[in-house]
Design an enzyme around this catalytic site. Structure first.
Site, PDB file in Angstrom:
ATOM      1  N   ASN A  25       0.660  -1.417  -0.026  1.00  0.00           N
ATOM      2  CA  ASN A  25       0.031   0.172   0.096  1.00  0.00           C
ATOM      3  C   ASN A  25       0.837   1.015  -0.114  1.00  0.00           C
ATOM      4  O   ASN A  25       0.391   2.397  -0.499  1.00  0.00           O
ATOM      5  CB  ASN A  25      -1.109   0.126   1.170  1.00  0.00           C
ATOM      6  CG  ASN A  25      -2.087  -0.810   0.881  1.00  0.00           C
ATOM      7  OD1 ASN A  25      -3.028  -0.353   0.059  1.00  0.00           O
ATOM      8  ND2 ASN A  25      -2.201  -2.049   1.462  1.00  0.00           N
ATOM      9  N   ARG A  43       2.731   0.154  26.013  1.00  0.00           N
ATOM     10  CA  ARG A  43       2.265   0.615  24.743  1.00  0.00           C
ATOM     11  C   ARG A  43       2.240   2.282  24.853  1.00  0.00           C
ATOM     12  O   ARG A  43       2.536   2.869  23.715  1.00  0.00           O
ATOM     13  CB  ARG A  43       0.666   0.256  24.816  1.00  0.00           C
ATOM     14  CG  ARG A  43       0.528  -1.105  24.291  1.00  0.00           C
ATOM     15  CD  ARG A  43      -0.910  -1.244  23.859  1.00  0.00           C
ATOM     16  NE  ARG A  43      -1.194  -2.890  23.832  1.00  0.00           N
ATOM     17  CZ  ARG A  43      -0.895  -3.423  22.502  1.00  0.00           C
ATOM     18  NH1 ARG A  43      -0.526  -2.687  21.490  1.00  0.00           N
ATOM     19  NH2 ARG A  43      -1.059  -4.625  22.511  1.00  0.00           N
ATOM     20  N   LEU A  57      -3.094   0.898  18.866  1.00  0.00           N
ATOM     21  CA  LEU A  57      -2.505   2.341  19.205  1.00  0.00           C
ATOM     22  C   LEU A  57      -3.259   2.957  20.629  1.00  0.00           C
ATOM     23  O   LEU A  57      -4.661   2.658  20.867  1.00  0.00           O
ATOM     24  CB  LEU A  57      -2.776   3.406  18.249  1.00  0.00           C
ATOM     25  CG  LEU A  57      -1.949   3.166  16.992  1.00  0.00           C
ATOM     26  CD1 LEU A  57      -2.265   3.976  15.713  1.00  0.00           C
ATOM     27  CD2 LEU A  57      -0.394   3.204  17.115  1.00  0.00           C
ATOM     28  N   HIS A  69      -8.310  -1.263   5.914  1.00  0.00           N
ATOM     29  CA  HIS A  69      -8.536  -2.406   6.484  1.00  0.00           C
ATOM     30  C   HIS A  69      -9.099  -3.480   5.494  1.00  0.00           C
ATOM     31  O   HIS A  69     -10.055  -2.954   4.766  1.00  0.00           O
ATOM     32  CB  HIS A  69      -9.434  -2.202   7.627  1.00  0.00           C
ATOM     33  CG  HIS A  69      -9.948  -3.541   8.316  1.00  0.00           C
ATOM     34  ND1 HIS A  69      -8.914  -4.219   9.457  1.00  0.00           N
ATOM     35  CD2 HIS A  69     -10.873  -4.514   8.253  1.00  0.00           C
ATOM     36  CE1 HIS A  69      -9.753  -5.385   9.716  1.00  0.00           C
ATOM     37  NE2 HIS A  69     -10.751  -5.485   9.117  1.00  0.00           N
ATOM     38  N   ASP A  96     -10.347  -0.909  14.147  1.00  0.00           N
ATOM     39  CA  ASP A  96     -10.855  -1.065  13.207  1.00  0.00           C
ATOM     40  C   ASP A  96     -12.353  -0.406  12.921  1.00  0.00           C
ATOM     41  O   ASP A  96     -13.532  -0.951  12.465  1.00  0.00           O
ATOM     42  CB  ASP A  96     -11.184  -2.454  12.754  1.00  0.00           C
ATOM     43  CG  ASP A  96      -9.647  -3.019  12.388  1.00  0.00           C
ATOM     44  OD1 ASP A  96      -8.797  -2.046  12.121  1.00  0.00           O
ATOM     45  OD2 ASP A  96      -9.304  -4.104  12.636  1.00  0.00           O
ATOM     46  N   GLN A 111      -7.791  -3.784  -5.058  1.00  0.00           N
ATOM     47  CA  GLN A 111      -8.604  -2.633  -4.985  1.00  0.00           C
ATOM     48  C   GLN A 111      -8.153  -1.687  -3.756  1.00  0.00           C
ATOM     49  O   GLN A 111      -8.156  -0.379  -3.817  1.00  0.00           O
ATOM     50  CB  GLN A 111      -9.923  -3.112  -4.515  1.00  0.00           C
ATOM     51  CG  GLN A 111     -10.775  -3.887  -5.491  1.00  0.00           C
ATOM     52  CD  GLN A 111     -11.016  -3.001  -6.802  1.00  0.00           C
ATOM     53  OE1 GLN A 111     -11.224  -1.974  -6.784  1.00  0.00           O
ATOM     54  NE2 GLN A 111     -10.581  -3.605  -8.055  1.00  0.00           N
TER      55      GLN A 111
HETATM   56  C1  GRF Z   1      -3.379  -4.779   3.859  1.00  0.00           C
HETATM   57  O1  GRF Z   1      -4.002  -5.856   3.503  1.00  0.00           O
HETATM   58  C2  GRF Z   1      -4.117  -3.557   4.452  1.00  0.00           C
HETATM   59  O2  GRF Z   1      -5.293  -3.663   4.437  1.00  0.00           O
HETATM   60  C3  GRF Z   1      -3.861  -4.375   6.009  1.00  0.00           C
HETATM   61  O3  GRF Z   1      -2.474  -4.915   6.116  1.00  0.00           O
HETATM   62  C4  GRF Z   1      -2.293  -5.229   4.560  1.00  0.00           C
HETATM   63  C5  GRF Z   1      -1.146  -4.496   4.476  1.00  0.00           C
HETATM   64  O4  GRF Z   1      -0.201  -4.943   3.255  1.00  0.00           O
HETATM   65  N1  GRF Z   1      -4.143  -3.617   7.169  1.00  0.00           N
HETATM   66  P1  GRF Z   1       0.947  -4.022   2.769  1.00  0.00           P
HETATM   67  O5  GRF Z   1       1.948  -4.024   3.831  1.00  0.00           O
HETATM   68  O6  GRF Z   1       0.561  -2.744   2.435  1.00  0.00           O
HETATM   69  O7  GRF Z   1       1.414  -4.766   1.551  1.00  0.00           O
END
Ligand code: GRF
Length: 205
Positions: free
Chosen positions: A13, A58, A86, A102, A138, A166
């Site tokens: 991502n 934490r 967090l 998520h 979440d 997606q």
């Molecule tokens: C993704 O599926 C995201 O939605 C979830 O953890 C995964 C992270 O993947 N929170 P990347 O490290 O971005 O490849």
């Protein structure tokens, strides 16, 4: 206009955000072995590690994380596969400028193993959600979602891959809206100014 991205692992991502031209000023990982750190280095983005294991609580970890984030004075903090819960204090500090992606259609399947759980439940559609982060894991006002079909013969891995494609489209789009001041939080809901679809239904497999 800048964004700090928090990661724990792969960083796909993060890569999507960089490829989309999102102004990422720094990447921070809680794990030194996160593959996304090397990606940041290759792209010339500042990268730092704040290892959660080195902190007794934490709260102490989150305080160190906040210090590292604030050095960059970001407008937005984006969680991208950041696998730490967090503290409420941290979430409060960045209220309204902390977002997460998520891999489920929230409020369905918060937490882990979302793809396996969607398959086990016999869901016909699954997807991903970009949302503002609140103290409840979440949860938080939903900015955008993308759904995909669940196909016969899907495994958690094949379904995850379909959702991930997606994610890589949805997250840059949602962050761009934030940076363009197009998001309006109205209680539990988020409205996007202009004519933008907050739900994308993909039929691609
Ligand atoms: C993704 O599926 C995201 O939605 C979830 O953890 C995964 C992270 O993947 N929170 P990347 O490290 O971005 O490849």
């Amino acid at each position: 206009m800048s964004v700090v991205v928090l990661i724990s692992g792969r960083g796909s991502n993060l890569q999507a955000l960089l490829d989309a031209g999102i102004p990422v000023v720094a990447v921070i990982s809680n794990r030194a072995d996160a593959a996304g750190l090397a990606l940041a280095a290759r792209r010339g983005v500042a990268a730092a590690v704040v290892e959660h294991r080195k902190f007794p609580t934490r709260e102490a970890f989150d305080a160190a994380l906040a210090t590292e984030i604030d050095r960059h004075r970001p407008r937005l903090v984006a969680l991208a596969g950041f696998m730490r819960v967090l503290t409420p204090g941290f979430v409060e500090r960045y209220a309204g400028r902390l977002v997460n992606i998520h891999p489920s259609l929230l409020p369905e399947y918060p937490g882990l193993d979302t793809h396996a759980r969607a398959l086990a439940a016999g869901a016909r559609r699954h997807g991903c959600t970009v949302h503002f982060v609140t103290a409840q894991l979440d949860h938080g006002p939903i900015i955008a979602q993308a759904s995909v079909p669940v196909l016969a013969g899907d495994t958690p891995e094949s379904l995850a891959a379909r959702v991930l494609r997606q994610e890589h489209l949805l997250y840059p789009r949602a962050i761009r809206w934030f940076l363009d001041d197009a998001l309006v939080i109205e209680g539990e809901r988020v409205r996007v100014k202009g004519n933008h679809a907050q739900m994308v239904a993909s039929d691609q497999s």
